[in-house]
Design an enzyme around this catalytic site. Structure first.
Site, mmCIF file in Angstrom:
data_model
loop_
_atom_site.group_PDB
_atom_site.id
_atom_site.type_symbol
_atom_site.label_atom_id
_atom_site.label_comp_id
_atom_site.label_asym_id
_atom_site.label_seq_id
_atom_site.Cartn_x
_atom_site.Cartn_y
_atom_site.Cartn_z
ATOM 1 N N MET A 73 0.760 -1.230 -0.066
ATOM 2 C CA MET A 73 0.071 -0.054 -0.026
ATOM 3 C C MET A 73 0.901 1.254 0.117
ATOM 4 O O MET A 73 0.597 2.016 0.975
ATOM 5 C CB MET A 73 -0.918 -0.010 1.126
ATOM 6 C CG MET A 73 -1.926 -1.277 1.390
ATOM 7 S SD MET A 73 -2.628 -1.774 -0.497
ATOM 8 C CE MET A 73 -4.316 -0.788 0.161
ATOM 9 N N ILE A 105 2.415 4.532 -2.612
ATOM 10 C CA ILE A 105 2.322 4.937 -4.036
ATOM 11 C C ILE A 105 3.968 4.877 -4.428
ATOM 12 O O ILE A 105 4.835 5.364 -3.817
ATOM 13 C CB ILE A 105 1.975 6.292 -4.146
ATOM 14 C CG1 ILE A 105 0.320 6.138 -3.869
ATOM 15 C CG2 ILE A 105 2.123 7.078 -5.478
ATOM 16 C CD1 ILE A 105 -0.329 7.478 -3.609
ATOM 17 N N LEU A 106 4.137 4.253 -5.865
ATOM 18 C CA LEU A 106 5.416 4.245 -6.203
ATOM 19 C C LEU A 106 5.955 5.508 -7.144
ATOM 20 O O LEU A 106 5.145 5.748 -7.706
ATOM 21 C CB LEU A 106 5.750 2.832 -6.801
ATOM 22 C CG LEU A 106 5.385 1.561 -5.821
ATOM 23 C CD1 LEU A 106 4.869 0.318 -6.864
ATOM 24 C CD2 LEU A 106 6.387 1.436 -4.926
ATOM 25 N N ASN A 135 0.323 -5.939 -9.890
ATOM 26 C CA ASN A 135 -0.544 -5.765 -8.776
ATOM 27 C C ASN A 135 -1.890 -6.217 -8.773
ATOM 28 O O ASN A 135 -2.325 -6.662 -10.058
ATOM 29 C CB ASN A 135 -0.657 -4.240 -8.922
ATOM 30 C CG ASN A 135 -1.220 -3.754 -7.632
ATOM 31 O OD1 ASN A 135 -0.849 -4.161 -6.267
ATOM 32 N ND2 ASN A 135 -2.249 -2.737 -7.508
ATOM 33 N N HIS A 158 -5.880 -5.855 -7.301
ATOM 34 C CA HIS A 158 -6.738 -4.659 -6.829
ATOM 35 C C HIS A 158 -8.008 -5.249 -6.704
ATOM 36 O O HIS A 158 -8.524 -5.728 -7.588
ATOM 37 C CB HIS A 158 -6.780 -3.397 -7.817
ATOM 38 C CG HIS A 158 -7.229 -2.171 -6.831
ATOM 39 N ND1 HIS A 158 -6.745 -1.528 -5.942
ATOM 40 C CD2 HIS A 158 -8.432 -1.700 -7.305
ATOM 41 C CE1 HIS A 158 -7.710 -0.691 -5.442
ATOM 42 N NE2 HIS A 158 -8.851 -0.658 -6.326
#
Ligand code: GAR
Length: 226
Positions: free
Chosen positions: A97, A99-100, A114, A116
């Protein structure tokens, strides 16, 4: 990045919490259904329950605590160095969790996926199930996608549709979706390991050497990917 045929695909799994999707991957490997070697599980939170799951399975664990870094770029740089030490060919985000940064995402372009809990592009981000309920949707689902700079926004590989039932709250809906997540992620990782799914240079998915026009669907009734 070529690997000898029949060698298990080396992967690293990133988590932030419970790790039930990680467990589904561990179980699929143990059952001989997934030709991968989980080289490490890395968490940005020291208390992530998934770290215990990994340790119980004899998998190396690392904590890169985001609180120890001054900014996202420094955290992502440390994370990247740690991941790359394990030389994975696929990075699997399983309830990770954070943000990259664009630099991090581009380093793993086509090699990071990923999961979701919604039918992306609908309901990216947090509090997904409550937002689905608030929007009075009759249906939701889950998506496995390649990671791009857009959070929860890259090209979708596989989706599952899940009904929203009368009386559902966010927890009951999350549990029904999660059951499907646990089926989906091993399927996509196996496709990747078998070379069946790739991201092409234009950012489109190729599946079995043909463009994938829309995400594949996992039939939640029949139990088999179509
Ligand atoms: C899962 O539902 C996953 O889809 C979601 O977090 C949960 C992690 O559960 N991920 C996201 O929302 C990413 N945007 P787990 O730790 O038990 O696998």
């Amino acid at each position: 990045m070529a690997t000898a045929v029949n060698k298990p695909l080396p992967i690293v799994v990133l988590i932030s919490g419970r790790g039930s999707n990680l467990q589904s991957i561990i179980d699929a490997v143990a059952a001989g259904e997934l030709p991968v070697e989980i080289r490490a599980v890395i968490s940005n939170r020291p208390d992530a329950r998934g770290l215990q799951r990994a340790a119980q399975a004899g998998i190396a664990t690392q904590v890169i605590d985001h609180n120890s870094y001054p900014d996202r770029a420094a955290f992502d740089a440390a994370l990247q160095t740690t991941i790359d030490d394990y030389r994975p060919r696929l990075v699997v985000l399983a309830g990770f969790m954070r943000i990259l940064t664009p630099a991090f995402v581009s380093h793993y372009r086509g090699q990071m996926i990923n999961i979701h809990p919604s039918l992306l592009p609908e309901f990216p981000g947090l509090n997904t199930h409550q937002r689905v309920l608030d929007a009075c949707r009759k249906e939701t689902g889950a998506t496995v996608h390649f990671v791009t700079e857009e959070t929860d926004g890259g090209p979708a590989i596989l989706q599952t549709h899940v009904p929203v039932l009368p009386g559902d709250d966010a927890d009951s809906l999350a549990a029904r979706v999660l059951e499907q997540e646990h089926r989906m992620y091993p399927v996509v990782i196996r496709w990747y390991a078998e070379g069946r799914v790739q991201l092409d240079p234009e950012g489109r998915i190729r599946f079995d050497n043909a463009p994938l026009e829309r995400p594949r669907l996992l039939d939640s009734e029949a139990g088999a990917p179509c």
